[in-house]
Write a protein that holds these residues in place. Structure first.
Motif, PDB file in Angstrom:
ATOM      1  N   LEU A   1      -7.797  46.086  66.898  1.00  0.00           N
ATOM      2  CA  LEU A   1      -7.155  44.802  67.160  1.00  0.00           C
ATOM      3  C   LEU A   1      -7.644  44.205  68.479  1.00  0.00           C
ATOM      4  CD1 LEU A   1      -3.544  45.806  66.105  1.00  0.00           C
ATOM      5  CD2 LEU A   1      -4.953  44.101  64.950  1.00  0.00           C
TER       6      LEU A   1
ATOM      7  N   ARG B   1      -0.337  41.572  65.142  1.00  0.00           N
ATOM      8  CA  ARG B   1      -0.880  40.243  65.462  1.00  0.00           C
ATOM      9  C   ARG B   1      -0.477  39.808  66.870  1.00  0.00           C
ATOM     10  NH1 ARG B   1      -0.400  39.709  59.815  1.00  0.00           N
ATOM     11  NH2 ARG B   1      -2.336  38.937  58.868  1.00  0.00           N
TER      12      ARG B   1
ATOM     13  N   ARG C   1      -2.638  41.627  69.338  1.00  0.00           N
ATOM     14  CA  ARG C   1      -3.985  41.033  69.414  1.00  0.00           C
ATOM     15  C   ARG C   1      -3.958  39.759  70.243  1.00  0.00           C
ATOM     16  NH1 ARG C   1      -7.238  40.747  64.014  1.00  0.00           N
ATOM     17  NH2 ARG C   1      -8.356  42.536  64.927  1.00  0.00           N
ATOM     18  N   ARG C   2      -2.950  38.914  70.028  1.00  0.00           N
ATOM     19  CA  ARG C   2      -2.863  37.670  70.807  1.00  0.00           C
ATOM     20  C   ARG C   2      -2.726  37.959  72.293  1.00  0.00           C
ATOM     21  NH1 ARG C   2       0.467  35.916  66.462  1.00  0.00           N
ATOM     22  NH2 ARG C   2       2.324  36.425  67.685  1.00  0.00           N
TER      23      ARG C   2
ATOM     24  N   ARG D   1       2.664  47.720  60.350  1.00  0.00           N
ATOM     25  CA  ARG D   1       3.566  46.946  61.208  1.00  0.00           C
ATOM     26  C   ARG D   1       4.769  47.777  61.632  1.00  0.00           C
ATOM     27  NH1 ARG D   1       2.060  42.706  57.695  1.00  0.00           N
ATOM     28  NH2 ARG D   1       3.882  43.074  56.369  1.00  0.00           N
TER      29      ARG D   1
ATOM     30  N   PRO E   1      -9.493  41.860  60.161  1.00  0.00           N
ATOM     31  CA  PRO E   1      -8.162  41.404  59.737  1.00  0.00           C
ATOM     32  C   PRO E   1      -7.156  42.555  59.751  1.00  0.00           C
ATOM     33  CG  PRO E   1      -9.863  40.588  58.260  1.00  0.00           C
ATOM     34  CD  PRO E   1     -10.532  41.585  59.150  1.00  0.00           C
ATOM     35  N   VAL E   2      -5.891  42.213  59.964  1.00  0.00           N
ATOM     36  CA  VAL E   2      -4.847  43.230  60.042  1.00  0.00           C
ATOM     37  C   VAL E   2      -4.805  44.063  58.762  1.00  0.00           C
ATOM     38  CG1 VAL E   2      -2.350  43.608  60.181  1.00  0.00           C
ATOM     39  CG2 VAL E   2      -3.459  41.942  61.697  1.00  0.00           C
TER      40      VAL E   2
ATOM     41  N   THR F   1       4.214  43.516  67.247  1.00  0.00           N
ATOM     42  CA  THR F   1       3.498  43.544  65.978  1.00  0.00           C
ATOM     43  C   THR F   1       1.997  43.591  66.226  1.00  0.00           C
ATOM     44  OG1 THR F   1       3.311  41.138  65.820  1.00  0.00           O
ATOM     45  CG2 THR F   1       5.315  42.164  64.920  1.00  0.00           C
TER      46      THR F   1
END
Length: 328
Positions: free
Chosen positions: A271, A306, A309-310, A294, A277-278, A304
């Motif tokens: 990540l 995502r 990653r952000r 998750r 992709p997840v 999470t």
């Protein structure tokens, strides 16, 4: 100034009594804007720390020290099967009613569970007490992984690192991952939220000392496969009970718990460093579905995939093209 109140029962493990001061004191020393007061508060009947080297202790506070605490830490006790001392449950309930965070380490979860505050919530404790906690408190959703579990204002953990992992999680909630990560590195304790090659290197050194290095490398190259305990024992050329004892003696985790930890570390790397992709990350790291990834990812890191990653991208992390599919 935020107040961290450490409720010390008789027989408290010494390392759990000192871990909060170590973590929050280090953060206060290293970062100007981090300020805490750490209080040691004696539960009724406190006489000494636990074996194998008990120390007679006294503290400047009793249960009154919890009255204005922002966070209450409940360490393990020497007699978690007994009724908590008089006044302890009422003091913890009052702290929760005021909106305080409450964190329990090891068998301290039994004390917190006795208040009823964990009913309907997820929680964990030391691995050897998981089944007992589930039996005595069936309304709690007991997490068998033994990692830090956060549910609302309550945190619980196995206490493998003496409560340092819980304190780092609290520090991260207050001051962000940069401060928590920096404090973790200063303490030479790998932070779950940002586990990196340091933790893997430590794991390899531990495994090598017990002859598990080949098996550990073998596991790391087969994260995408549905490995079982018999598979691991067969590769280690020993029985399932023996390989479990060896893993637990040196890592504090069972083989499957260790495998889960390595899978999550690899998921974090993918990540952080790739654009995979997840859904593909889940498959690459051996999770049956993105939902399973998750679930375990949140249990370990509190966020999470995502969102992780952000956060990494926002903090300057690199992101490359997706990696090629892992060989079958």
């Amino acid at each position: 100034m935020p107040v961290i109140a450490v409720l010390a029962p008789d027989g408290v493990p010494g390392q759990q009594l000192t871990a909060p001061g170590l973590v929050f004191g280090t953060a206060c020393r290293e970062y100007r804007d981090v300020v805490y007061e750490v209080r040691l508060c004696a539960a009724p009947g406190l006489r000494a720390t636990g074996a194998p080297a008990p120390l007679a202790i006294s503290t400047p506070f009793g249960l009154d020290g919890l009255a204005d605490a922002d966070t209450v830490l409940v360490p393990a006790s020497g007699s978690h099967r007994d009724e908590p001392p008089t006044g302890v449950l009422a003091a913890l309930r009052a702290a929760a009613d005021r909106g305080s965070r409450i964190a329990a380490v090891g068998t301290g979860t039994f004390t917190l569970a006795a208040t009823g505050l964990l009913d309907g919530r997820r929680a964990t404790t030391g691995r050897r007490y998981i089944e007992e906690l589930a039996r005595l408190h069936p309304r709690i959703d007991v997490d068998p992984l033994g990692t830090v579990v956060e549910d609302g204002p309550f945190l619980t953990a196995a206490g493998v690192f003496g409560g340092i992992d819980v304190c780092l999680r609290l520090l991260g909630r207050d001051h962000g991952p940069r401060v928590a990560d920096g404090t973790s590195r200063e303490l030479l304790a790998p932070l779950h939220l940002h586990a990196d090659s340091v933790q893997r290197t430590i794991g390899r050194e531990i495994a090598e000392s017990t002859g598990l290095e080949p098996t550990l490398r073998w596991m790391e190259t087969r994260l995408h496969l549905p490995l079982t305990l018999p598979d691991i024992a067969t590769h280690a050329q020993t029985s399932t009970s023996s390989v479990t004892r060896r893993f637990r003696a040196r890592t504090g985790l069972s083989p499957l718990q260790y495998l889960l930890r390595v899978r999550l570390q690899e998921a974090q790397r993918l990540l952080r460093e790739t654009g995979t992709p997840v859904e593909a990350v889940a498959a690459r790291t051996g999770f049956t579905s993105p939902a399973a990834l998750r679930h375990h990812f949140r249990a370990l890191t509190g966020t999470t995939p995502r969102a992780y990653r952000r956060t990494q991208l926002a903090s300057g992390g690199t992101r490359r093209a997706p990696e090629p599919p892992h060989p079958a």
